[in-house]
Enzyme design. Structure first.
Site, short mmCIF file in Angstrom:
data_model
loop_
_atom_site.label_atom_id
_atom_site.label_comp_id
_atom_site.label_asym_id
_atom_site.label_seq_id
_atom_site.Cartn_x
_atom_site.Cartn_y
_atom_site.Cartn_z
N LYS A 1 0.87 -1.14 0.00
CA LYS A 1 0.05 0.03 0.14
C LYS A 1 0.95 1.35 -0.04
O LYS A 1 0.67 2.30 -0.63
CB LYS A 1 -0.90 0.04 1.26
N ARG B 1 -9.24 0.77 9.31
CA ARG B 1 -8.63 -0.53 9.60
C ARG B 1 -9.42 -1.36 10.28
O ARG B 1 -9.22 -2.50 10.61
CB ARG B 1 -7.46 -0.15 10.33
N ARG C 1 11.80 -5.56 4.62
CA ARG C 1 11.47 -4.22 4.29
C ARG C 1 12.47 -3.29 4.95
O ARG C 1 12.94 -3.25 6.31
CB ARG C 1 10.24 -3.67 4.64
N ARG D 1 11.89 -0.89 10.28
CA ARG D 1 10.93 -0.47 11.16
C ARG D 1 10.75 -1.22 12.48
O ARG D 1 10.95 -2.30 12.41
CB ARG D 1 9.79 -0.60 10.39
N ARG E 1 0.43 -8.52 13.80
CA ARG E 1 -0.10 -7.43 12.75
C ARG E 1 -1.09 -8.21 11.82
O ARG E 1 -1.98 -7.82 11.43
CB ARG E 1 0.81 -6.67 12.34
P1 AMP Z 1 1.27 0.84 9.08
O1 AMP Z 1 2.33 1.73 8.73
O2 AMP Z 1 0.05 1.34 8.37
O3 AMP Z 1 1.59 -0.47 8.97
O4 AMP Z 1 0.65 1.23 10.50
C1 AMP Z 1 1.95 0.82 11.58
C2 AMP Z 1 0.99 0.55 12.81
O5 AMP Z 1 0.34 2.13 13.27
C3 AMP Z 1 -0.02 -0.28 12.90
O6 AMP Z 1 0.22 -1.86 13.12
C4 AMP Z 1 -0.84 0.14 14.30
O7 AMP Z 1 -0.60 -0.18 15.34
C5 AMP Z 1 -1.00 1.84 13.86
N1 AMP Z 1 -1.95 2.32 13.14
C6 AMP Z 1 -1.80 2.82 11.72
N2 AMP Z 1 -3.08 3.07 11.36
C7 AMP Z 1 -3.79 2.52 12.10
C8 AMP Z 1 -5.36 2.81 12.25
N3 AMP Z 1 -6.27 3.21 11.29
N4 AMP Z 1 -6.11 2.52 13.20
C9 AMP Z 1 -5.38 2.00 14.27
N5 AMP Z 1 -4.04 1.83 14.33
C10 AMP Z 1 -3.28 2.04 13.11
#
Ligand code: AMP
Length: 212
Positions: A13, A88, A127, A160, A171
């Site tokens: 994404k 999400r 990554r 990360r 996750r």
């Molecule tokens: P991402 O970079 O999108 O994989 O997000 C990394 C982490 O941020 C996720 O594993 C969640 O802990 C938190 N996070 C990101 N977006 C959301 C969301 N829309 N709702 C809740 N937690 C989020």
């Protein structure tokens, strides 16, 4: 263009959103990036978010809605946006519908980036981000010359915090339990488009442009 990119962690994404934002001239809004910025800034909220993210859990729906509601009224989002990582949960999807209704700007589509589960793990564990250019790289898939270019430019390959195997499994579980219902939410409303997200970055980008 107002779209939501859906897909499991590692489905690409972020990578595709970064390309689309250049092609379509609308901002890439990544809630994960926004949360990581809060963590880096060391605010009280950032400290809370850090432990939630490191555990692979989700930040609460009402906090996320607040963050996204503020972001979507910024001037640069007036002509459209690419949402990456939001919604999400089913609740976030319903909240977003309501918010966009209030703003009078309906979503054009929700696009599911579809990838086989076994590929995700390699994408996630491999990554890295180049500290100099911000470019997303993968130690398994990116050509060595590109990885070397980052190092030659004085950059480091950043990993990360939540891309370790334990957090990744959590996750992916959270994705299945909380985020897959979001896919159904958009499917039921006839707004879902599915793109095969397995393959080269440019190939996937072409498929995305096709459905847009
Ligand atoms: P991402 O970079 O999108 O994989 O997000 C990394 C982490 O941020 C996720 O594993 C969640 O802990 C938190 N996070 C990101 N977006 C959301 C969301 N829309 N709702 C809740 N937690 C989020």
């Amino acid at each position: 263009m107002r779209i939501v990119l859906l897909g499991a962690p590692g489905s690409g994404k972020g990578t595709q959103a970064k390309i689309l934002t250049e092609e379509k001239h609308v901002p890439h809004i990544s809630t994960g990036d926004m949360l990581r910025a809060a963590v880096a800034a060391g605010t009280r909220f950032g400290q809370k978010a850090k432990s939630i993210m490191e555990a692979g859990n989700l930040v609460s729906d009402d906090i996320m809605l607040g963050i996204i509601a503020e972001r979507l009224v910024e001037p640069d989002a007036a002509d459209g946006f690419i949402l990456d990582g939001f919604p999400r949960t089913r609740q976030q999807a319903a909240d977003l519908e309501e918010l966009l209704d209030q703003l009078g700007v309906p979503l054009d589509a929700a696009i599911l980036m579809d990838v086989d589960f076994d590929i995700l793990m390699k994408r996630l564990t491999g990554r890295r981000t180049c500290s100099k250019t911000g470019k997303l790289l993968n130690i398994y898939f990116t050509p060595q010359a590109e990885i070397d270019a980052c190092k030659q430019a004085g950059g480091e390959l950043l990993h990360r915090e939540d891309d370790n195997e334990e957090t990744i499994s959590k996750r992916l579980q959270v994705y299945r339990e909380s985020t897959e219902p979001v896919v159904e939410f958009y499917r039921k409303r006839g707004r879902l488009k599915v793109v095969n997200a397995d393959g080269e970055i440019a190939e996937v980008n072409a498929r995305l442009l096709d459905v847009l």
